[in-house]
Design an enzyme around this catalytic site. Structure first.
Site, PDB file in Angstrom:
ATOM      1  N   CYS A   1      30.004 -33.662  46.085  1.00 42.15           N
ATOM      2  CA  CYS A   1      29.305 -33.014  44.959  1.00 42.15           C
ATOM      3  C   CYS A   1      30.266 -32.491  43.905  1.00 42.15           C
ATOM      4  O   CYS A   1      29.870 -32.229  42.772  1.00 42.15           O
ATOM      5  CB  CYS A   1      28.430 -31.877  45.473  1.00 42.15           C
ATOM      6  SG  CYS A   1      27.355 -32.394  46.802  1.00 42.15           S
TER       7      CYS A   1
ATOM      8  N   HIS B   1      26.766 -27.141  40.164  1.00 43.48           N
ATOM      9  CA  HIS B   1      26.214 -28.155  41.057  1.00 43.48           C
ATOM     10  C   HIS B   1      24.837 -27.680  41.525  1.00 43.48           C
ATOM     11  O   HIS B   1      24.637 -26.504  41.819  1.00 43.48           O
ATOM     12  CB  HIS B   1      27.134 -28.380  42.256  1.00 43.48           C
ATOM     13  CG  HIS B   1      26.506 -29.291  43.263  1.00 43.48           C
ATOM     14  ND1 HIS B   1      25.950 -30.489  42.899  1.00 43.48           N
ATOM     15  CD2 HIS B   1      26.294 -29.156  44.596  1.00 43.48           C
ATOM     16  CE1 HIS B   1      25.437 -31.065  43.975  1.00 43.48           C
ATOM     17  NE2 HIS B   1      25.634 -30.278  45.011  1.00 43.48           N
TER      18      HIS B   1
ATOM     19  N   ASN C   1      19.156 -32.498  44.676  1.00 44.51           N
ATOM     20  CA  ASN C   1      20.619 -32.539  44.736  1.00 44.51           C
ATOM     21  C   ASN C   1      21.065 -33.993  44.667  1.00 44.51           C
ATOM     22  O   ASN C   1      20.791 -34.776  45.566  1.00 44.51           O
ATOM     23  CB  ASN C   1      21.059 -31.880  46.052  1.00 44.51           C
ATOM     24  CG  ASN C   1      22.560 -31.907  46.266  1.00 44.51           C
ATOM     25  OD1 ASN C   1      23.301 -32.544  45.520  1.00 44.51           O
ATOM     26  ND2 ASN C   1      23.004 -31.216  47.304  1.00 44.51           N
TER      27      ASN C   1
HETATM   28  O1  UT7 Z   1      25.407 -30.374  47.976  1.00 49.11           O
HETATM   29  C1  UT7 Z   1      26.319 -29.605  48.669  1.00 49.11           C
HETATM   30  C2  UT7 Z   1      25.985 -29.231  50.000  1.00 49.11           C
HETATM   31  N1  UT7 Z   1      24.662 -28.849  50.350  1.00 49.11           N
HETATM   32  C3  UT7 Z   1      24.214 -27.621  50.196  1.00 49.11           C
HETATM   33  O2  UT7 Z   1      24.785 -26.809  49.534  1.00 49.11           O
HETATM   34  C4  UT7 Z   1      23.019 -27.162  50.935  1.00 49.11           C
HETATM   35  C5  UT7 Z   1      23.239 -25.779  51.451  1.00 49.11           C
HETATM   36  N2  UT7 Z   1      22.203 -25.312  52.320  1.00 49.11           N
HETATM   37  C6  UT7 Z   1      20.949 -25.022  51.875  1.00 49.11           C
HETATM   38  O3  UT7 Z   1      20.619 -25.219  50.731  1.00 49.11           O
HETATM   39  C7  UT7 Z   1      19.995 -24.385  52.862  1.00 49.11           C
HETATM   40  O4  UT7 Z   1      20.715 -23.986  53.995  1.00 49.11           O
HETATM   41  C8  UT7 Z   1      18.819 -25.319  53.274  1.00 49.11           C
HETATM   42  C9  UT7 Z   1      17.873 -25.515  52.110  1.00 49.11           C
HETATM   43  C10 UT7 Z   1      19.362 -26.650  53.745  1.00 49.11           C
HETATM   44  C11 UT7 Z   1      18.038 -24.669  54.402  1.00 49.11           C
HETATM   45  O5  UT7 Z   1      17.582 -23.387  54.012  1.00 49.11           O
HETATM   46  P1  UT7 Z   1      17.820 -22.128  54.965  1.00 49.11           P
HETATM   47  O6  UT7 Z   1      17.184 -20.979  54.303  1.00 49.11           O
HETATM   48  O7  UT7 Z   1      19.298 -22.052  55.213  1.00 49.11           O
HETATM   49  O8  UT7 Z   1      17.001 -22.518  56.224  1.00 49.11           O
HETATM   50  P2  UT7 Z   1      17.499 -22.723  57.756  1.00 49.11           P
HETATM   51  O9  UT7 Z   1      18.339 -23.947  57.869  1.00 49.11           O
HETATM   52  O10 UT7 Z   1      18.097 -21.444  58.223  1.00 49.11           O
HETATM   53  O11 UT7 Z   1      16.141 -22.969  58.484  1.00 49.11           O
HETATM   54  C12 UT7 Z   1      15.124 -21.988  58.505  1.00 49.11           C
HETATM   55  C13 UT7 Z   1      13.886 -22.552  59.171  1.00 49.11           C
HETATM   56  C14 UT7 Z   1      14.181 -23.287  60.493  1.00 49.11           C
HETATM   57  O12 UT7 Z   1      13.124 -22.991  61.383  1.00 49.11           O
HETATM   58  P3  UT7 Z   1      13.341 -21.948  62.571  1.00 49.11           P
HETATM   59  O13 UT7 Z   1      14.458 -22.479  63.396  1.00 49.11           O
HETATM   60  O14 UT7 Z   1      13.679 -20.645  61.905  1.00 49.11           O
HETATM   61  O15 UT7 Z   1      12.009 -21.951  63.252  1.00 49.11           O
HETATM   62  C15 UT7 Z   1      14.122 -24.744  60.100  1.00 49.11           C
HETATM   63  O16 UT7 Z   1      13.736 -25.570  61.175  1.00 49.11           O
HETATM   64  O17 UT7 Z   1      13.280 -23.534  58.311  1.00 49.11           O
HETATM   65  C16 UT7 Z   1      13.051 -24.729  59.041  1.00 49.11           C
HETATM   66  N3  UT7 Z   1      13.127 -25.862  58.134  1.00 49.11           N
HETATM   67  C17 UT7 Z   1      12.061 -26.340  57.470  1.00 49.11           C
HETATM   68  N4  UT7 Z   1      10.763 -25.967  57.468  1.00 49.11           N
HETATM   69  C18 UT7 Z   1       9.932 -26.648  56.662  1.00 49.11           C
HETATM   70  C19 UT7 Z   1      14.216 -26.576  57.791  1.00 49.11           C
HETATM   71  N5  UT7 Z   1      13.870 -27.530  56.905  1.00 49.11           N
HETATM   72  C20 UT7 Z   1      12.534 -27.397  56.702  1.00 49.11           C
HETATM   73  C21 UT7 Z   1      11.615 -28.085  55.888  1.00 49.11           C
HETATM   74  N6  UT7 Z   1      10.340 -27.682  55.884  1.00 49.11           N
HETATM   75  N7  UT7 Z   1      11.989 -29.117  55.105  1.00 49.11           N
END
Ligand code: UT7
Length: 326
Positions: A113, A252, A282
């Site tokens: 990125c 980004h 993204n």
């Molecule tokens: O481009 C450069 C690199 N990439 C990034 O910078 C991405 C960086 N990371 C992020 O943007 C975020 O971490 C995400 C958007 C990927 C995830 O958001 P988060 O607030 O960090 O969520 P999480 O991974 O902590 O997950 C929270 C919950 C989980 O459920 P439990 O375990 O708490 O029951 C996930 O299973 O959200 C769940 N979850 C979803 N639920 C509905 C994860 N993806 C989804 C989804 N829909 N698509």
């Protein structure tokens, strides 16, 4: 050393739109979750017949027309991509042939990125030292080809697209400073483990879905906020400027929450941040590239403005660049 500036911008977005409602039919997710956790509403997907070079060619032609240059005027082409048409040859070589830019030297940069900022920094060195006169820099990605459409943790995040700029010696304004960095000890946080020399393509790698993006999203999130804020501070210091001097930030576009947390750390007003994540998702190296093009065309960037490009990604790598728009 010559001063180097951007003399043309261009972009290309594939026609197909994938909305959050479409994703609700594919994986266990919701528009509400995607919108509140990421800021994304829809993203573009390349057609089956479109590879990364196809997107890059259209963005490149757009930028060349904007710069009022012919392909024959180019002596350097750099494509920033992590989704090349194939492992080799470089997308930049395919682009050279398609454009007829026969005098240009060509190579790709793999800095995820941050690739567009890395590529601008490299092109700047060539021009500043007189090794090139006109350089084309493209950020182009077909992330849909490496996205795991069964993994809700990642498939809601990514999109396809390409953005391009033409760089040349600047008569006014230009690049004031650049700042690049890397922390390879965090390489495992975001990768495509299969298909390279570590895990060559096999029935095993296919079965384990190793040819798709694997990400520890939460860990990347936390590092991204700190890294982007520090990169901004460092690149501004190199330019002898402060946050209050910035007219527009082109960050980004990984997650709107990352961007706003970074803005808060820097005490930057939200109206000083350009966002296209809601419509594009993204697009890795293409995110900053297309956002810059959009901002120029929307009149958000005017002559004399101070622009900050700020990106981070897999590697982990990061890059920032301060430009006085000429
Ligand atoms: O481009 C450069 C690199 N990439 C990034 O910078 C991405 C960086 N990371 C992020 O943007 C975020 O971490 C995400 C958007 C990927 C995830 O958001 P988060 O607030 O960090 O969520 P999480 O991974 O902590 O997950 C929270 C919950 C989980 O459920 P439990 O375990 O708490 O029951 C996930 O299973 O959200 C769940 N979850 C979803 N639920 C509905 C994860 N993806 C989804 C989804 N829909 N698509």
């Amino acid at each position: 050393m010559k001063r180097v500036g951007i003399i043309g911008v261009g972009e290309y977005l594939p026609k197909r739109v994938l909305t959050n409602a479409d994703l609700e039919k594919m994986v266990d997710t919701s528009d509400e979750w995607i919108t509140t956790r990421t800021g994304i509403k829809e993203r573009r997907l390349a057609a089956k017949s479109e590879a990364t070079s196809d997107l890059a060619i259209k963005a490149a032609k757009d930028a060349l027309a904007d710069a009022k240059l012919k392909p024959q005027d180019l002596d350097l082409i750099i494509v920033a991509t992590i989704t090349p048409d194939m492992p080799f040859p470089a997308v930049a070589c395919l682009l050279q042939n398609a454009l007829g830019a026969k005098d240009a030297i060509c190579f790709d940069i793999s800095a995820a990125c941050a690739g567009f900022v890395y590529a601008i920094t490299v092109a700047q060195q060539f021009i500043a030292r007189g090794s090139a006169r006109n350089a084309l820099v493209v950020g182009a990605e077909t992330l849909s080809a490496i996205t795991d459409w069964q993994d809700r943790n990642t498939c809601v995040l990514f999109g396809d697209g390409a953005g391009a700029v033409v760089l040349a010696e600047a008569k006014s304004g230009g690049i004031l400073s650049t700042y690049l960095g890397c922390n390879g000890s965090k390489a495992d946080l975001l990768m495509v483990p299969g298909g390279g020399s570590r895990n060559p393509a096999s029935a095993h790698t296919l079965g384990k879905r190793l040819h798709h993006i694997k990400m520890k999203g939460n860990e990347v999130f936390k590092l991204a906020v700190t890294i982007m804020a520090e990169a901004a501070q460092n690149v501004l210091k190199k330019a002898g400027l402060e946050c209050k001097d910035i007219d527009l930030v082109i960050p980004h576009q990984a997650n709107v929450r990352i961007i706003m947390a970074m803005a808060k750390k820097l005490n930057l007003a939200p109206e000083k941040i350009y966002l296209n994540i809601e419509r594009r998702g993204n697009m890795s190296s293409a995110s900053t590239a297309t956002a810059l093009c959009e901002a120029v065309r929307a009149g958000r960037i005017k002559r004399g403005d101070i622009i900050l490009l700020d990106a981070f990604g897999a590697g982990l790598v990061w890059g920032a660049c301060v430009i006085k728009w000429g």
